[in-house]
Design a protein around this motif. Structure first.
Motif, mmCIF file in Angstrom:
data_model
loop_
_atom_site.group_PDB
_atom_site.id
_atom_site.type_symbol
_atom_site.label_atom_id
_atom_site.label_comp_id
_atom_site.label_asym_id
_atom_site.label_seq_id
_atom_site.Cartn_x
_atom_site.Cartn_y
_atom_site.Cartn_z
ATOM 1 N N PRO A 35 0.570 -0.971 0.074
ATOM 2 C CA PRO A 35 -0.391 0.146 0.271
ATOM 3 C C PRO A 35 0.771 1.311 0.061
ATOM 4 C CG PRO A 35 0.273 -1.245 2.176
ATOM 5 C CD PRO A 35 0.808 -2.261 1.353
ATOM 6 N N GLU A 36 0.130 2.617 0.160
ATOM 7 C CA GLU A 36 1.216 3.385 -0.666
ATOM 8 C C GLU A 36 1.240 3.979 1.033
ATOM 9 O OE1 GLU A 36 0.272 8.223 -1.638
ATOM 10 O OE2 GLU A 36 -1.187 7.060 -1.548
ATOM 11 N N GLY A 37 2.935 4.742 1.101
ATOM 12 C CA GLY A 37 4.186 5.050 2.377
ATOM 13 C C GLY A 37 4.619 3.959 2.703
ATOM 14 N N ILE A 38 4.736 2.472 2.220
ATOM 15 C CA ILE A 38 5.446 1.306 2.025
ATOM 16 C C ILE A 38 6.070 1.832 0.864
ATOM 17 C CG2 ILE A 38 6.165 -0.829 2.288
ATOM 18 C CD1 ILE A 38 3.656 -0.893 3.763
ATOM 19 N N TRP A 39 7.533 2.108 1.285
ATOM 20 C CA TRP A 39 8.283 2.162 -0.214
ATOM 21 C C TRP A 39 7.865 3.499 -1.442
ATOM 22 C CZ3 TRP A 39 11.635 1.436 2.810
ATOM 23 C CH2 TRP A 39 11.396 0.198 3.889
ATOM 24 N N TRP A 40 6.733 4.200 -1.455
ATOM 25 C CA TRP A 40 6.459 4.944 -2.411
ATOM 26 C C TRP A 40 5.022 5.789 -1.959
ATOM 27 C CZ3 TRP A 40 1.201 4.825 -5.096
ATOM 28 C CH2 TRP A 40 0.406 3.329 -3.900
ATOM 29 N N GLN A 41 5.324 7.111 -2.759
ATOM 30 C CA GLN A 41 2.982 7.759 -2.284
ATOM 31 C C GLN A 41 3.434 7.955 -3.951
ATOM 32 O OE1 GLN A 41 6.640 11.142 -0.797
ATOM 33 N NE2 GLN A 41 4.738 10.511 0.951
ATOM 34 N N GLU A 42 1.505 7.903 -3.984
ATOM 35 C CA GLU A 42 0.738 8.653 -5.104
ATOM 36 C C GLU A 42 1.158 9.924 -5.814
ATOM 37 O OE1 GLU A 42 -1.642 7.053 -7.595
ATOM 38 O OE2 GLU A 42 -1.262 6.242 -5.489
ATOM 39 N N SER A 43 2.089 10.795 -4.897
ATOM 40 C CA SER A 43 2.274 11.770 -5.975
ATOM 41 C C SER A 43 3.593 11.384 -6.823
ATOM 42 C CB SER A 43 1.986 13.230 -4.832
ATOM 43 O OG SER A 43 1.403 13.335 -4.433
ATOM 44 N N TYR A 44 4.280 10.676 -6.782
ATOM 45 C CA TYR A 44 5.293 10.895 -7.114
ATOM 46 C C TYR A 44 5.614 10.150 -7.853
ATOM 47 C CZ TYR A 44 7.205 14.185 -3.523
ATOM 48 O OH TYR A 44 6.959 15.323 -3.171
ATOM 49 N N PRO A 45 7.154 10.064 -8.990
ATOM 50 C CA PRO A 45 7.048 9.340 -9.856
ATOM 51 C C PRO A 45 7.341 7.280 -9.807
ATOM 52 C CG PRO A 45 8.078 10.600 -10.933
ATOM 53 C CD PRO A 45 7.770 10.901 -9.060
ATOM 54 N N ARG A 46 7.090 6.311 -9.932
ATOM 55 C CA ARG A 46 7.254 5.033 -9.384
ATOM 56 C C ARG A 46 7.489 3.937 -10.855
ATOM 57 N NH1 ARG A 46 2.253 7.084 -7.756
ATOM 58 N NH2 ARG A 46 0.648 5.323 -8.439
ATOM 59 N N SER A 47 8.236 2.648 -10.549
ATOM 60 C CA SER A 47 8.469 1.696 -11.547
ATOM 61 C C SER A 47 8.359 0.512 -10.802
ATOM 62 C CB SER A 47 9.733 2.261 -12.149
ATOM 63 O OG SER A 47 9.413 1.333 -13.023
ATOM 64 N N TRP A 48 6.931 -0.602 -11.326
ATOM 65 C CA TRP A 48 6.686 -0.953 -10.724
ATOM 66 C C TRP A 48 7.036 -2.018 -11.784
ATOM 67 C CZ3 TRP A 48 5.398 -2.196 -5.724
ATOM 68 C CH2 TRP A 48 4.811 -1.107 -4.584
ATOM 69 N N SER A 49 7.669 -3.847 -11.064
ATOM 70 C CA SER A 49 8.038 -5.101 -11.476
ATOM 71 C C SER A 49 7.545 -6.352 -11.058
ATOM 72 C CB SER A 49 9.318 -5.506 -12.210
ATOM 73 O OG SER A 49 9.805 -6.211 -12.801
ATOM 74 N N LEU A 50 6.015 -6.581 -11.045
ATOM 75 C CA LEU A 50 5.210 -7.186 -10.642
ATOM 76 C C LEU A 50 5.166 -8.819 -11.069
ATOM 77 C CD1 LEU A 50 2.860 -4.878 -8.500
ATOM 78 C CD2 LEU A 50 4.809 -6.113 -7.196
ATOM 79 N N THR A 51 5.207 -8.430 -12.621
ATOM 80 C CA THR A 51 5.211 -9.940 -12.692
ATOM 81 C C THR A 51 6.505 -10.884 -13.567
ATOM 82 O OG1 THR A 51 4.935 -8.497 -14.942
ATOM 83 C CG2 THR A 51 2.645 -9.193 -13.782
ATOM 84 N N PRO A 52 7.095 -11.419 -12.471
ATOM 85 C CA PRO A 52 8.318 -11.768 -12.752
ATOM 86 C C PRO A 52 7.606 -13.682 -12.922
ATOM 87 C CG PRO A 52 8.135 -11.974 -10.191
ATOM 88 C CD PRO A 52 7.213 -11.333 -11.139
ATOM 89 N N LEU A 53 8.910 -13.825 -14.333
ATOM 90 C CA LEU A 53 9.045 -15.428 -14.780
ATOM 91 C C LEU A 53 8.881 -16.307 -12.756
ATOM 92 C CD1 LEU A 53 10.778 -15.612 -17.694
ATOM 93 C CD2 LEU A 53 8.508 -16.064 -17.679
ATOM 94 N N SER A 54 8.487 -17.988 -13.524
ATOM 95 C CA SER A 54 8.995 -18.231 -11.827
ATOM 96 C C SER A 54 9.215 -19.326 -12.607
ATOM 97 C CB SER A 54 7.525 -18.303 -10.708
ATOM 98 O OG SER A 54 6.250 -18.290 -12.091
ATOM 99 N N TYR A 55 9.503 -20.943 -11.843
ATOM 100 C CA TYR A 55 9.641 -21.729 -11.630
ATOM 101 C C TYR A 55 9.069 -22.916 -11.226
ATOM 102 C CZ TYR A 55 13.964 -21.283 -9.889
ATOM 103 O OH TYR A 55 15.316 -21.508 -8.351
ATOM 104 N N SER A 56 8.981 -24.172 -10.614
ATOM 105 C CA SER A 56 8.484 -25.021 -9.716
ATOM 106 C C SER A 56 8.910 -26.549 -9.667
ATOM 107 C CB SER A 56 7.416 -25.121 -9.197
ATOM 108 O OG SER A 56 6.267 -25.788 -10.571
ATOM 109 N N ALA A 57 9.039 -27.034 -9.288
ATOM 110 C CA ALA A 57 9.278 -28.926 -9.226
ATOM 111 C C ALA A 57 8.844 -29.480 -8.271
ATOM 112 C CB ALA A 57 10.467 -29.284 -9.340
#
Length: 219
Positions: A35-57
């Motif tokens: 949520p906002e306030g944890i490492w980012w603020q709504e009024s300032y620029p930000r760049s997420w990478s929330l959809t990484p590749l994953s793997y399992s066995a």
């Protein structure tokens, strides 16, 4: 934790019901942002990478006459990252002349899955426990703090510091649940996993649950 993994692996590799069925897959995970306030603020620029590749066995027992299977697996849900500009003083809100800091964070969730699967022909439902370790490290190369006394009406920058903090990652118990479809030696699956970093004052840049879609092969 290492003893638990060794015991589970020993039980699965020595039981007479263990099949030759192994599964390996790759997928893409979608994490939920913090949520906002944890490492980012709504009024300032930000760049997420929330959809990484994953793997399992995964390893599975033979399917019972009524369609049940049990298994053990490992999954890495992939690494996420967040780059943001934000104020280091929590109670300050824009607009303000106080300088912003740059926040660079990354982390991942990985762990052991304890699995139970119910087969309905080529379709199946899968779920179980997820013994996972969530990680997060945040670097602020230009952390600007306020020279006390600091208030809403009085803010004087006191200095700049390069700060790195990390979530004290510990193994924790969660769960997973999903559905899938098998075709010959392949399968597709959509599942939801616990992805919550608990336990200290350094939260992760993700929260709640992570959704994963994958394609795999059975041997």
């Amino acid at each position: 934790m290492k003893k638990i993994i060794v015991i589970l692996a020993f039980l699965l590799t020595t039981t007479n019901t263990l099949s030759n069925e192994l599964e390996f897959d790759i997928g893409q995970t979608k994490y939920q942002p913090s949520p906002e306030g944890i490492w980012w603020q709504e009024s300032y620029p930000r760049s997420w990478s929330l959809t990484p590749l994953s793997y399992s066995a995964r390893w599975w027992t033979d399917q019972s006459p009524n369609g049940w299977q049990y298994g053990l697996g490992y999954i890495n849900l992939g690494k996420v990252s967040l780059k943001a500009e934000a104020l280091a003083i929590d109670f300050l809100k824009p607009p303000t002349s106080f300088p912003v800091s740059h926040w660079n964070g990354s982390g991942e969730v990985h762990g052991i899955t304890l699995n139970i699967k119910k087969n309905f022909g080529d379709f199946y439902v899968v779920g179980g426990g997820f013994i996972n370790k969530p990680t997060w490290t945040e670097n602020i190369p230009d952390y600007v703090w306020c020279n006390p006394p600091c208030s809403l009406t009085y803010q004087v920058p006191s200095g700049i510091a390069n700060i790195t903090v990390s979530h004290k990652a510990k193994w924790q118990v969660g769960n997973h649940i999903g559905v899938g479809f098998k075709y010959k030696q392949t399968y597709t699956e959509i599942a939801s996993y616990s992805a919550q970093a608990n336990g200290d004052d350094t939260p992760a840049g993700y929260q709640g649950r992570a959704l994963r879609a994958s394609v795999g092969f059975r041997f």
